[in-house]
Design a protein around this motif. Structure first.
Motif, PDB file in Angstrom:
ATOM      1  N   SER A  79       0.811  -1.224   0.000  1.00  7.88           N
ATOM      2  CA  SER A  79       0.000   0.000   0.000  1.00  7.88           C
ATOM      3  C   SER A  79       0.844   1.274   0.000  1.00  7.88           C
ATOM      4  N   ALA A  80       2.170   1.134  -0.102  1.00  6.79           N
ATOM      5  CA  ALA A  80       3.046   2.306  -0.076  1.00  6.79           C
ATOM      6  C   ALA A  80       2.917   3.107  -1.372  1.00  6.79           C
ATOM      7  N   ASP A  81       3.179   4.407  -1.264  1.00  7.41           N
ATOM      8  CA  ASP A  81       3.273   5.252  -2.449  1.00  7.41           C
ATOM      9  C   ASP A  81       4.363   4.685  -3.358  1.00  7.41           C
ATOM     10  N   PRO A  82       4.101   4.565  -4.679  1.00  7.39           N
ATOM     11  CA  PRO A  82       5.093   3.961  -5.581  1.00  7.39           C
ATOM     12  C   PRO A  82       6.460   4.629  -5.547  1.00  7.39           C
ATOM     13  N   SER A  83       6.508   5.892  -5.143  1.00 10.39           N
ATOM     14  CA  SER A  83       7.787   6.591  -5.085  1.00 10.39           C
ATOM     15  C   SER A  83       8.243   6.832  -3.647  1.00 10.39           C
ATOM     16  N   GLY A  84       7.550   6.212  -2.672  1.00  6.69           N
ATOM     17  CA  GLY A  84       7.833   6.475  -1.271  1.00  6.69           C
ATOM     18  C   GLY A  84       8.633   5.373  -0.611  1.00  6.69           C
ATOM     19  N   PHE A  85       8.822   5.532   0.704  1.00  4.37           N
ATOM     20  CA  PHE A  85       9.521   4.520   1.484  1.00  4.37           C
ATOM     21  C   PHE A  85       8.734   3.210   1.489  1.00  4.37           C
ATOM     22  N   PHE A  86       9.458   2.094   1.479  1.00  5.24           N
ATOM     23  CA  PHE A  86       8.915   0.735   1.552  1.00  5.24           C
ATOM     24  C   PHE A  86       8.148   0.325   0.293  1.00  5.24           C
ATOM     25  N   SER A  87       8.282   1.103  -0.769  1.00  3.19           N
ATOM     26  CA  SER A  87       7.647   0.740  -2.039  1.00  3.19           C
ATOM     27  C   SER A  87       8.471  -0.318  -2.758  1.00  3.19           C
ATOM     28  N   GLU A  88       7.927  -0.866  -3.824  1.00  5.31           N
ATOM     29  CA  GLU A  88       8.657  -1.829  -4.643  1.00  5.31           C
ATOM     30  C   GLU A  88       9.950  -1.214  -5.180  1.00  5.31           C
ATOM     31  N   ALA A  89       9.861   0.046  -5.625  1.00  6.16           N
ATOM     32  CA  ALA A  89      11.050   0.718  -6.159  1.00  6.16           C
ATOM     33  C   ALA A  89      12.118   0.900  -5.080  1.00  6.16           C
ATOM     34  N   HIS A  90      11.691   1.287  -3.873  1.00  8.18           N
ATOM     35  CA  HIS A  90      12.628   1.465  -2.763  1.00  8.18           C
ATOM     36  C   HIS A  90      13.313   0.131  -2.443  1.00  8.18           C
ATOM     37  N   TYR A  91      12.537  -0.925  -2.352  1.00 13.45           N
ATOM     38  CA  TYR A  91      13.086  -2.229  -1.988  1.00 13.45           C
ATOM     39  C   TYR A  91      14.044  -2.755  -3.060  1.00 13.45           C
ATOM     40  N   GLN A  92      13.673  -2.640  -4.332  1.00 14.33           N
ATOM     41  CA  GLN A  92      14.533  -3.144  -5.399  1.00 14.33           C
ATOM     42  C   GLN A  92      15.834  -2.354  -5.488  1.00 14.33           C
ATOM     43  N   HIS A  93      15.756  -1.048  -5.246  1.00 13.23           N
ATOM     44  CA  HIS A  93      16.979  -0.228  -5.224  1.00 13.23           C
ATOM     45  C   HIS A  93      17.929  -0.701  -4.125  1.00 13.23           C
ATOM     46  N   LEU A  94      17.391  -1.003  -2.955  1.00 14.94           N
ATOM     47  CA  LEU A  94      18.223  -1.458  -1.844  1.00 14.94           C
ATOM     48  C   LEU A  94      18.787  -2.849  -2.120  1.00 14.94           C
ATOM     49  N   ARG A  95      18.013  -3.718  -2.726  1.00 12.95           N
ATOM     50  CA  ARG A  95      18.495  -5.063  -3.056  1.00 12.95           C
ATOM     51  C   ARG A  95      19.697  -4.986  -3.996  1.00 12.95           C
ATOM     52  N   GLU A  96      19.636  -4.064  -4.948  1.00 16.21           N
ATOM     53  CA  GLU A  96      20.742  -3.910  -5.890  1.00 16.21           C
ATOM     54  C   GLU A  96      21.950  -3.246  -5.229  1.00 16.21           C
ATOM     55  N   SER A  97      21.694  -2.336  -4.285  1.00 18.29           N
ATOM     56  CA  SER A  97      22.778  -1.586  -3.652  1.00 18.29           C
ATOM     57  C   SER A  97      23.476  -2.378  -2.550  1.00 18.29           C
ATOM     58  N   TYR A  98      22.722  -3.236  -1.850  1.00 10.49           N
ATOM     59  CA  TYR A  98      23.277  -3.950  -0.689  1.00 10.49           C
ATOM     60  C   TYR A  98      22.983  -5.446  -0.760  1.00 10.49           C
ATOM     61  N   PRO A  99      23.493  -6.148  -1.772  1.00 10.71           N
ATOM     62  CA  PRO A  99      23.188  -7.586  -1.888  1.00 10.71           C
ATOM     63  C   PRO A  99      23.672  -8.398  -0.688  1.00 10.71           C
ATOM     64  N   ASP A 100      24.802  -8.004  -0.088  1.00 10.75           N
ATOM     65  CA  ASP A 100      25.308  -8.740   1.079  1.00 10.75           C
ATOM     66  C   ASP A 100      24.368  -8.583   2.272  1.00 10.75           C
ATOM     67  N   ILE A 131       6.120   6.030  13.256  1.00 10.10           N
ATOM     68  CA  ILE A 131       5.031   5.057  13.377  1.00 10.10           C
ATOM     69  C   ILE A 131       4.967   4.177  12.133  1.00 10.10           C
ATOM     70  N   GLY A 132       5.174   4.786  10.961  1.00 10.74           N
ATOM     71  CA  GLY A 132       5.186   4.007   9.726  1.00 10.74           C
ATOM     72  C   GLY A 132       6.291   2.967   9.719  1.00 10.74           C
ATOM     73  N   LEU A 133       7.478   3.338  10.209  1.00 11.49           N
ATOM     74  CA  LEU A 133       8.593   2.400  10.283  1.00 11.49           C
ATOM     75  C   LEU A 133       8.297   1.273  11.270  1.00 11.49           C
ATOM     76  N   LEU A 134       7.770   1.621  12.445  1.00  4.75           N
ATOM     77  CA  LEU A 134       7.464   0.598  13.452  1.00  4.75           C
ATOM     78  C   LEU A 134       6.420  -0.391  12.924  1.00  4.75           C
ATOM     79  N   LYS A 135       5.399   0.118  12.258  1.00  7.21           N
ATOM     80  CA  LYS A 135       4.360  -0.764  11.726  1.00  7.21           C
ATOM     81  C   LYS A 135       4.904  -1.636  10.599  1.00  7.21           C
ATOM     82  N   HIS A 136       5.824  -1.079   9.817  1.00 13.16           N
ATOM     83  CA  HIS A 136       6.411  -1.868   8.739  1.00 13.16           C
ATOM     84  C   HIS A 136       7.220  -3.034   9.313  1.00 13.16           C
TER      85      HIS A 136
END
Length: 277
Positions: free
Chosen positions: A84-105, A160-165
């Motif tokens: 339910s995250a904003d597509p350009s916001g925190f915890f979105s698919e784009a945010h997660y995929q960017h982090l996966r590529e940046s920090y694979p370890d 609160i958003g981070l804690l709920k996530h």
């Protein structure tokens, strides 16, 4: 995500795989040392306060976090995508995929951890306040001057958003620790409250987590315990609301005694024990 029915067996299995817990205690009581009662190979410490000195011999992994932006990134890696995250916001698919590529370890390491120990939520809110003061919401649209109310509002929403996530992280037990402070009002009445920037996040936290626990010092009093936060020799975890000392606590599992020994491994086993019959 498609709607589906969750069976009782699935629900019980999921409940045994994760618990969310907030542990508060006075400074110096030994909250960080609770790490030593958790399995090091399965535990990751998110170190927000550079406070690992007391557990420098603990053999587990830790990640130092010095900014709220980094805390949001770690939260996304632990909790995954929020549908339910904003597509350009925190915890979105784009945010997660960017982090996966940046920090694979980091992705690989976090996937192998069952317990996330966040030390501390007090410092998390301080970092969040420093971050919020730099955001556009923290400045008046009319004058361009700092707007404290806007900063606190942003702080509350994002924390609160981070804690709920993190609460929704699949198959992860998340443990937050924080400072508990004694507050005396004008009528000389004393209460104990979590030390956090902004009131809203502190008020909502007990409703987000499964367990709220106070860690403090006690002295033997016959067959029971007397709260002695400055002179007590025994550390105990206060686990149930309505306790005799008025300390913050909540046990959603219904399986804990009023106080328990300071052993998180044993505590989690008791919370998640399979009911018989």
């Amino acid at each position: 995500m498609a709607l589906r029915i969750v069976s009782a067996d699935e629900r019980l299995s999921a409940a045994g795989a994760k618990t969310t817990m907030a542990i508060f205690g006075p400074s110096g009581v030994g909250k960080t040392s609770l790490l030593k009662s958790l399995p090091p190979a399965e535990t990751l410490c998110i170190d927000l306060e550079a406070g690992m000195k007391s557990v420098q011999d603990w053999p587990g992994d830790s990640i130092p976090v010095r900014t709220f932006a980094d805390a949001l990134d770690i939260g996304c890696l632990v909790g995954g995508v929020n549908p339910s995250a904003d597509p350009s916001g925190f915890f979105s698919e784009a945010h997660y995929q960017h982090l996966r590529e940046s920090y694979p370890d980091l992705v690989q390491m976090i996937a192998g951890k069952r317990i996330i120990f966040v030390d501390s939520i007090t410092d998390l809110t301080r970092q969040a306040m420093a971050w919020a003061k730099t955001r556009p919401e923290a400045f008046s649209d009319k004058t361009g001057k700092p707007d404290t109310r806007g900063a606190y509002g942003l702080l509350a929403r994002e924390v609160i958003g981070l804690l709920k996530h993190l609460q929704h992280a699949q198959a992860k037990t998340v443990i937050f620790v924080g400072i508990l402070e004694r507050v005396t009002d004008e009528f000389n009445r004393t209460t104990w409250q979590p030390q956090m920037e902004g009131g809203k996040a502190g008020r909502e936290l007990p409703g987000i987590v499964d367990q709220v626990i106070t860690m403090s010092l006690f002295a033997r009093d016959g067959d029971g315990w007397r709260h002695e936060p400055e002179r007590g020799e025994d550390r105990r975890l206060v686990c149930r609301a309505g306790n005799p000392w008025g300390l913050p606590a909540k046990d959603r599992s219904g399986r804990l005694d009023v106080t328990e020994p300071p052993d998180l491994g044993a505590l989690l086993s008791k919370i998640n024990a399979t009911r018989k019959g």
